[in-house]
Every structure is written in C-alpha cells, then in structure tokens.
Design a protein around this motif. Sequence first.
Motif, PDB file in Angstrom:
ATOM      1  N   SER A 199       8.344  56.910  49.866  1.00  0.00           N
ATOM      2  CA  SER A 199       9.243  56.271  50.453  1.00  0.00           C
ATOM      3  C   SER A 199       8.728  55.215  51.590  1.00  0.00           C
ATOM      4  CB  SER A 199       9.700  57.460  51.671  1.00  0.00           C
ATOM      5  OG  SER A 199      10.470  56.858  52.650  1.00  0.00           O
ATOM      6  N   LEU A 226       8.396  52.105  49.473  1.00  0.00           N
ATOM      7  CA  LEU A 226       9.867  51.291  49.383  1.00  0.00           C
ATOM      8  C   LEU A 226      10.098  50.553  50.603  1.00  0.00           C
ATOM      9  CD1 LEU A 226      11.729  51.204  47.084  1.00  0.00           C
ATOM     10  CD2 LEU A 226      12.996  53.019  48.438  1.00  0.00           C
ATOM     11  N   ALA A 282       8.242  47.375  50.281  1.00  0.00           N
ATOM     12  CA  ALA A 282       8.867  46.739  49.385  1.00  0.00           C
ATOM     13  C   ALA A 282       9.941  45.756  49.942  1.00  0.00           C
ATOM     14  CB  ALA A 282       8.978  47.317  48.179  1.00  0.00           C
ATOM     15  N   ASN A 309      10.133  42.085  49.146  1.00  0.00           N
ATOM     16  CA  ASN A 309      10.721  41.532  48.246  1.00  0.00           C
ATOM     17  C   ASN A 309      12.230  42.409  48.008  1.00  0.00           C
ATOM     18  OD1 ASN A 309      12.157  40.312  45.837  1.00  0.00           O
ATOM     19  ND2 ASN A 309      10.082  40.790  44.579  1.00  0.00           N
ATOM     20  N   THR A 314      14.904  42.030  46.490  1.00  0.00           N
ATOM     21  CA  THR A 314      15.386  42.055  45.093  1.00  0.00           C
ATOM     22  C   THR A 314      14.805  42.966  44.076  1.00  0.00           C
ATOM     23  OG1 THR A 314      15.398  39.603  45.315  1.00  0.00           O
ATOM     24  CG2 THR A 314      15.907  40.599  43.162  1.00  0.00           C
ATOM     25  N   LEU A 315      13.495  43.418  44.447  1.00  0.00           N
ATOM     26  CA  LEU A 315      12.699  44.245  43.671  1.00  0.00           C
ATOM     27  C   LEU A 315      13.224  45.606  44.057  1.00  0.00           C
ATOM     28  CD1 LEU A 315      10.126  44.837  41.735  1.00  0.00           C
ATOM     29  CD2 LEU A 315       9.182  45.495  43.588  1.00  0.00           C
ATOM     30  N   THR A 348      16.073  46.454  44.874  1.00  0.00           N
ATOM     31  CA  THR A 348      17.502  46.560  44.104  1.00  0.00           C
ATOM     32  C   THR A 348      17.140  46.811  42.558  1.00  0.00           C
ATOM     33  OG1 THR A 348      18.672  45.168  45.464  1.00  0.00           O
ATOM     34  CG2 THR A 348      19.539  45.626  43.570  1.00  0.00           C
ATOM     35  N   SER A 349      16.393  45.936  42.297  1.00  0.00           N
ATOM     36  CA  SER A 349      15.871  46.417  40.755  1.00  0.00           C
ATOM     37  C   SER A 349      15.221  47.823  40.345  1.00  0.00           C
ATOM     38  CB  SER A 349      14.538  45.454  40.226  1.00  0.00           C
ATOM     39  OG  SER A 349      15.058  44.223  40.194  1.00  0.00           O
ATOM     40  N   LEU A 350      14.887  48.704  41.636  1.00  0.00           N
ATOM     41  CA  LEU A 350      14.195  49.867  41.554  1.00  0.00           C
ATOM     42  C   LEU A 350      15.441  50.698  41.692  1.00  0.00           C
ATOM     43  CD1 LEU A 350      10.963  49.580  43.537  1.00  0.00           C
ATOM     44  CD2 LEU A 350      10.949  49.815  40.904  1.00  0.00           C
ATOM     45  N   ALA A 351      16.453  50.364  41.510  1.00  0.00           N
ATOM     46  CA  ALA A 351      17.961  51.214  41.772  1.00  0.00           C
ATOM     47  C   ALA A 351      17.867  51.789  43.060  1.00  0.00           C
ATOM     48  CB  ALA A 351      17.878  52.112  40.426  1.00  0.00           C
ATOM     49  N   LYS A 352      17.424  51.310  43.994  1.00  0.00           N
ATOM     50  CA  LYS A 352      17.284  51.861  45.170  1.00  0.00           C
ATOM     51  C   LYS A 352      18.367  50.925  46.161  1.00  0.00           C
ATOM     52  CE  LYS A 352      16.051  55.536  46.459  1.00  0.00           C
ATOM     53  NZ  LYS A 352      16.628  56.556  46.108  1.00  0.00           N
ATOM     54  N   ASP A 353      19.207  51.533  46.946  1.00  0.00           N
ATOM     55  CA  ASP A 353      19.925  50.659  48.080  1.00  0.00           C
ATOM     56  C   ASP A 353      19.091  50.147  49.102  1.00  0.00           C
ATOM     57  OD1 ASP A 353      21.763  49.481  49.624  1.00  0.00           O
ATOM     58  OD2 ASP A 353      22.893  51.658  50.063  1.00  0.00           O
TER      59      ASP A 353
END
Lengths: 257, 294
Positions: free
Chosen positions: B159, B162, B165, B169, B171-172, B174-179
């Motif tokens: 956590s 994240l 992160a 970034n 965008t990353l 979102t790319s990790l499928a997290k809101d």
Amino acid sequence: MLELQNINKYYNQGTVNEMCLFQNFNLTIKDQQFVSVVGSNGSGKTSLLNIICGSIPLDSGSILVGGADITNMPEFKRQRRIGRVYQNPAMGTCPNMTILENMALADTKGKPFNLLPGTNKQRISYYKEQLRFLGLGLEDKLHVKVGVLSGGQRQAMALLMSTMTPIEFLILDEHTAALDPKTAENIMELTDRIVKEKHLTTIMVTHNLRYAVEYGNRLLMMHQGNAIIDTEGDEKSSMDVEHILEKFNEISIECGN
Amino acid sequence: MSIILGVLEEGLVYAIMALGVYITYKILDFPDLSVDGTFPLGGAITVTLILAGMNPAATLFIAFAVGALAGCITGFIHVKLKVRDLLSGIIVMTALYSVNLRIAGKSNVPFFNNDSIFENSFVNRLLPGKLADISVVIILAVIVVIVKILLDQYLKTRSGYLLRAVGDNETLVTSLAKDKGMVKIIGLAIANGLAALAGSVYCQQKGFFEISMGTGTIVIGLANVIIGTKLFKRIGFVKSTTAVIIGSIIYKACVSFAIYLGMEASDLKLITSVLFLAILVISNGREKKVKQHA
C-alpha cells in the motif's frame, strides 16, 4: 476477442470546432493477433487505443471483450487485463523509486495492495532473471532509482513491467518513437519476443512503416477514422514498405497536402 | 537549558504534523491546507474527551481517527467532486473552524487540572525527581519515534509503494489497475490523522485548547519538511522521515532565536512566514547554482 461496434466519437461536440473522428467504426481483433496500426497524424490511431483502454469516453457504440460488454468499465479496471506502453518512456515507471521497487510494484498488479511487504524478497532472483533478459545490465543496479536511467532503459523496463503479470492485451502507443534507432530496434525485438512467449493480443501504433510490415500478422492503415487498409495473414506478409508509402501519398494528395 | 527544552518540545510536537505534511507535499505533491483545520481539530477532540473523563492516551488514537476522516473529506472533494487540490483544502480548513468551535464549545478551553499524557500518576512514578524536568521531551520523543517507525514501515508495504507511486507517476497506478483517486484519499487521511494527533499532543502539553492554534500550521509543516529534506538531500543514509523531524527542531530553534533577539511573542506568525520565505528563496537559489554548474 476484442470487438468495437458502431463506435462514434466527436471532439468539441456542439461547437463550431466540432470534429467527427469515428463514425460507425467497427473493428474485431481475434485472440493472439498482433495488429500494427499506421496512419497520418490525427487519423485516430491513438484515440483508438484510448477508446479501447477507456482513457476517453465514447459518444456511442460498444466495446466487447470475449463477448462481455466493457463499454462502461472505468479505465483502471480495464487495465487488469491490459498492459500498456506509452511513447514517453517516463510514463511506464516511477522515477523516484528504485528498479527493484518498480519491479515489485508491477509484480503486485492484480493482487491486493495491502500491508504485506512491498518487495517480496523471494521474488528478487526472478526479477533479476527478467532484467537479465533485457541485456542492459539492470540486474546489477537493483537499488538505483529509475529516474537516472536512459530513455531506452526505462522503456525496456516499462515493457517488462507492463507484461509481468498475466494479461491478455498489450497496447503499444508508438513505444519506440522516442528512442534512437538502435535502441528502438532492440525494444522492438524484445516486444516481439514477449508477445510470442506470452501469447498476447497486441495492438501497436507506429510511425515506423518498416516495423509495421516486419512485425505482427495484421496491418491497419487509419485515415479520417476509417481503416483504409486492413490486411492479415499471407496478404500482409506480401506487403512492403513501398506499397504502404504509396497509399500514404495517395491519401495525402486527397487531403491537398 | 529551558530554552533548549522549549525548542525540543515544540519542535517534536510539530514534527508529528510535519510527517503528515511530508506525505502530502513530498510524496503526493498535493498542497494540503486542511492541516490548518485538522491540527486544532485534534486539540478540540482531546479537550472535550479529557474533560469528559477519558484516558488521555486513548484520546490520541481518537484524534488520529477523526483527523483521518477529515482528510478523507478533503480527498473526496478533490477526487470525486473534482475540485482543485488547493481549494479542497481551503474548503475543509474553513469548515473545520466552525466544527472545532462546536466540538470545544468555546474558543478557549483550559484543562490544567486534569490528567494528560504528560501529567499523570504513572509518568510521575516512572520519571521522578530530576527526570521530571525533561519528562515532556522524553514522552514526546517516544511518540515521535513510534510515529516515524510506523510511517517508515508503512511506506515499505504494498500500500505504501502505491502511495509513493501515485505522487511519482499517476499513469502507472492506473496501469496497475488501481484507482489513483482512492490512493490519494488514503494519503490525505494519514496526513491529516497525523496533524490531528499532533494537535492532540500540543493541547495536552499546553493544558488548554485555543481555536486559533491551527493558524499557519501548513506554513510550519512545509518549512519543517523543506528544511529537513534540503539539508539532508546529499546525505543518503538519513531517511527523509528523520530529516523532517530534525528539520522541525531546527526550524523551531530559528523561531526561538528570533524571539530571543528581541521580537515579541505576538510577532510569532510574522517570524514563521518570513523564515519560511527565506528558506524557500535560499533553497531556490541553491538549486539554480547547482544547475549552472552542471
């Protein structure tokens, strides 16, 4: 299978600058197809990727994956099955985190981001093995911040990170455009290797016609929101750069350039 | 000696809040003004609960929880209602002024006669005689170290990764499928929880609650974070959280020094601002120099 059905997308709707990008656009991409998408600027290539990923909303139409409607699924949820690499190498990694931390982040995709240790020590040898696969010596720099790496190194990491966990689709948005020719070539070979190894369904937007011809088993040329070339299989294999360039010139003359 | 103790005491209290500001300002890159409201919120809750007879140590946890809730509201306004970050903080900060008055009942509430985490039979038994003079500093140091270790550990979890992160970034994430919005809300919750915790400790140390105690909290927090992180930028082995704590003490020392030189206590906020401005200007100038040399 990925299906786009009757896609309509306008920009600046209701103003004098209204522009229609897609009008009743349809596209079906079969599993494990590797589609190269070419086309002039503003032809709708990147918008196509954004629509698939959910980065921009649709005006109407629907998107189906394996028959299930994902049109209203938010972007971050769709990413669960999608890996995406952007043109800008900075978009795919965290500059202030180390290589190891970035790998660990990517590895946690699809799992709960809870209070377990961020880096699982038992996975470090696996990360090293994956990084060695890039051939850039990054496996010996695990504790270096990604921000100090070169664009090519970062893009290689971004590619690795986006495909680390099980995904179905790989979306490549001009992912070699910001790199020097040699690095671009390496990244492209790496992409091909990963796509084949993991049996991914891939959509690659590129301005490099040679890559579009050389890689993948289907080729689309977009123009004003339509696919004016769509070939696959043997027909695609017989295509060459000159042929595509010819078509390119044709549409440019039509547009009066 | 008493000046040094005073500096350490106030520096350590504000260090707790500064660790929260470190999360929003340095990690999330979110200028969160709501701490100006959540710092006194922690105080108001604490006074009310202590006067109602609650254990002073328990009020620390409740203050943290209520502050975290207020942070969630700032996050909700920014993420879900799409209000700009600065404005979301201002809205919550302003609203909390009235909320704090409601909770405390009036603008100044003393509770000198009640137990606090610094004044109770247990502390008196544990730290008798000579140690009693520095008991406040010892207790504060313990609290600060616990908070620092917990925060360090949290930032090493999935956590926490994240959270780092999302500031680095988006965008990353979102790319990790997290809101990414949810991650920001979590960060704001922790930050404002820490601010309220600091407010609770502050009130218990002073023995009263005062409605205007929160004015300028963000300025102090930012100054602490910037001094700490700039000072220890080149020294790799000092953790940022440690740097922020040391920064808080240094900053407090500077303010005390200004008062020692003849400024009056009523000039405190002016000194706070001017010093902060000086720090900003100096750190900007140094960055430019480094760039020219590079």
